[in-house]
Scaffold this active site. Structure first.
Site, PDB file in Angstrom:
ATOM      1  N   HIS A   9       9.058 -67.802 -38.442  1.00  0.00           N
ATOM      2  CA  HIS A   9       7.725 -67.890 -39.048  1.00  0.00           C
ATOM      3  C   HIS A   9       7.501 -69.334 -39.509  1.00  0.00           C
ATOM      4  O   HIS A   9       8.456 -70.016 -39.887  1.00  0.00           O
ATOM      5  CB  HIS A   9       7.650 -66.913 -40.237  1.00  0.00           C
ATOM      6  CG  HIS A   9       6.308 -66.865 -40.884  1.00  0.00           C
ATOM      7  ND1 HIS A   9       5.951 -67.732 -41.894  1.00  0.00           N
ATOM      8  CD2 HIS A   9       5.230 -66.089 -40.638  1.00  0.00           C
ATOM      9  CE1 HIS A   9       4.703 -67.481 -42.244  1.00  0.00           C
ATOM     10  NE2 HIS A   9       4.242 -66.485 -41.495  1.00  0.00           N
TER      11      HIS A   9
ATOM     12  N   ARG B 266       6.692 -70.663 -42.188  1.00  0.00           N
ATOM     13  CA  ARG B 266       7.224 -71.000 -43.514  1.00  0.00           C
ATOM     14  C   ARG B 266       8.720 -71.310 -43.479  1.00  0.00           C
ATOM     15  O   ARG B 266       9.289 -71.774 -44.463  1.00  0.00           O
ATOM     16  CB  ARG B 266       7.000 -69.838 -44.492  1.00  0.00           C
ATOM     17  CG  ARG B 266       5.693 -69.856 -45.242  1.00  0.00           C
ATOM     18  CD  ARG B 266       5.548 -71.025 -46.222  1.00  0.00           C
ATOM     19  NE  ARG B 266       6.351 -70.912 -47.443  1.00  0.00           N
ATOM     20  CZ  ARG B 266       6.035 -70.188 -48.499  1.00  0.00           C
ATOM     21  NH1 ARG B 266       4.932 -69.492 -48.524  1.00  0.00           N
ATOM     22  NH2 ARG B 266       6.822 -70.160 -49.549  1.00  0.00           N
ATOM     23  N   LYS B 267       9.380 -71.017 -42.354  1.00  0.00           N
ATOM     24  CA  LYS B 267      10.823 -71.203 -42.282  1.00  0.00           C
ATOM     25  C   LYS B 267      11.152 -72.591 -41.704  1.00  0.00           C
ATOM     26  O   LYS B 267      10.263 -73.425 -41.576  1.00  0.00           O
ATOM     27  CB  LYS B 267      11.452 -70.065 -41.482  1.00  0.00           C
ATOM     28  CG  LYS B 267      10.979 -68.678 -41.938  1.00  0.00           C
ATOM     29  CD  LYS B 267      11.293 -68.394 -43.419  1.00  0.00           C
ATOM     30  CE  LYS B 267      10.409 -67.323 -44.011  1.00  0.00           C
ATOM     31  NZ  LYS B 267      10.802 -65.974 -43.860  1.00  0.00           N
ATOM     32  N   ILE B 268      12.419 -72.826 -41.356  1.00  0.00           N
ATOM     33  CA  ILE B 268      12.869 -74.185 -40.988  1.00  0.00           C
ATOM     34  C   ILE B 268      12.324 -74.633 -39.629  1.00  0.00           C
ATOM     35  O   ILE B 268      11.880 -75.760 -39.471  1.00  0.00           O
ATOM     36  CB  ILE B 268      14.411 -74.243 -41.010  1.00  0.00           C
ATOM     37  CG1 ILE B 268      14.923 -73.982 -42.422  1.00  0.00           C
ATOM     38  CG2 ILE B 268      14.933 -75.557 -40.454  1.00  0.00           C
ATOM     39  CD1 ILE B 268      14.802 -75.142 -43.384  1.00  0.00           C
TER      40      ILE B 268
END
Ligand SMILES: *Cc1c(COP(=O)(O)O)cnc(C)c1O
Length: 375
Positions: A178, A180-182
């Site tokens: 997603h 929002r992740k790395i």
């Protein structure tokens, strides 16, 4: 100033890779998914990787193929995104919430052990905000109680526990792509395991329980009639997403370096401020800083929510700290009290952090916090 909480690190490389897949004529799960899986497994140091549509579906698949279902309990943190508990419910089992260590915001072998009953079948710790759980005591606990260790590693790509990347420590680990992740593929997930038979079950489960993949059937020089030994789902990633993921993997080292640099500057700027507390990284941990949080202490002249409001008025986005699942209406049980989880969810705030964050943006965030919390 308009500073977001995060920003994906995408460029012309991802654009070209997605376009090439579209031109190839094969857009669903195929050669690019296989390549992404192989490169991801090699990166984290696990034997096998299986791509899915999200970390939520990855967790569901991991629980389902492990035979976890009605009547079974899975110990999870309450301090997590709600998907952690939802996946357990989707598998038909019951999530049991463990409290956290407020220094790391993670469950520990000690907090998990308190929640183990005769019905417990698995422990699903979360490497919260990318900071690895203390895994050695957790592995030992799972061995002693004969429990599966399924890591919710949604945020933990590239983080290390005692010199080894997250993804091959427990029985199964699940990652998220997603934004929002790395690293991101828009939406997407990955399951890693060292268990050959588990990897096969996961591949069939994400492909309707079918005995062969589309790519195998396409490549075969004779007719293959597929069979359906078990009931599965459609949890397949597309080749368009996988091609983006392959490019993102190439940038992962840079992404983590830049995040760690920003986190280091925050640490330094807030040192000695007795109105707040910054994340503690234990020895032996390499942190990817998927998120950076501060805790607003009771001595501070304003509350967490007031601070967030004042920062938003200055054009700086923040987010409340990680939610506490047991306080949400759909999971609320009157008797359950998790004091550390409740303290952290109520008093922490996530600050903007992303690879392309520049010096002026970082200084603006620091200045505003110093103005509001002049310690
Ligand atoms: C983001 C997140 C998830 C869900 O990931 P998706 O890929 O959006 O399904 C699950 N667990 C944790 C801890 C997360 O942070």
């Amino acid at each position: 100033m308009n500073i977001p909480i995060t920003k994906p690190f995408l460029g012309p490389e991802e654009e070209a890779a997605a376009a090439a897949v579209i031109r190839s004529g094969w857009v669903s799960q195929g050669p690019k998914v296989q390549e992404f899986e192989e490169k991801f497994a090699a990166y984290v140091g696990a034997s096998y990787a299986v791509a899915t549509t999200s970390c939520t579906t990855a967790l569901h698949a991991a629980l389902a193929v492990s035979g976890i279902g009605p009547g079974d309990e899975v110990v999870v943190p309450s301090l997590s995104f709600i998907a952690t508990a939802n996946a357990v419910v989707h598998a038909g089992a019951t999530p049991v919430f463990a409290d956290i260590d407020p220094d790391t915001c993670n469950v520990t072998a000690g907090t998990v052990e308190k929640m183990i009953t005769r019905k417990t079948k698995a422990v699903m710790p979360v490497h919260q905000m990318g900071l690895p759980v203390d895994l050695d005591p957790m592995i030992d606990l799972c061995r002693r109680h004969n429990l599966l260790l399924i890591e919710d590693a949604a945020c933990a790509i590239g983080s290390e526990y005692k010199g080894k990347r997250i993804g091959g420590h427990g029985n199964i680990a699940c990652f998220s792509f997603h934004p929002r992740k790395i690293i991101t593929t828009g939406e997407g997930g990955m399951i890693t395991t060292n268990d050959f038979s588990m990897a096969g079950k996961l591949r069939r489960f994400r492909h309707h329980g079918m005995s062969v993949s589309d790519a195998e059937r396409h490549a075969a020089d004779r007719v293959i009639i597929e069979t359906y030994p078990e009931i599965g789902y459609n949890y397949r990633m597309t080749d368009i997403q996988a091609a983006i993921g392959i490019e993102q993997l190439k940038k992962l080292g840079t992404i983590i370096d830049l995040r760690r640099e920003a986190a280091g500057k925050y640490d330094q700027a807030f040192e000695g401020n007795h109105f707040l507390r910054v994340p503690h990284v234990p020895d032996g941990i390499f942190h990817n800083y998927q998120s950076y949080w501060i805790e607003i202490l009771p001595s501070a002249p304003l509350t967490r929510d007031e601070l967030m409001d004042m920062m938003l008025k200055k054009g700086i986005s923040t987010r409340r700290g990680i939610m506490a699942i047991h306080l949400e209406q759909c999971y609320r049980r009157d008797a359950l009290s998790l004091p550390m989880t409740e303290r952290i969810t109520g008093n922490t705030v996530l600050l903007p952090i992303y690879p392309a964050m520049n010096e002026a943006e970082l200084v603006a965030v620091v200045q505003e916090i110093r103005n509001l919390l002049p310690a």
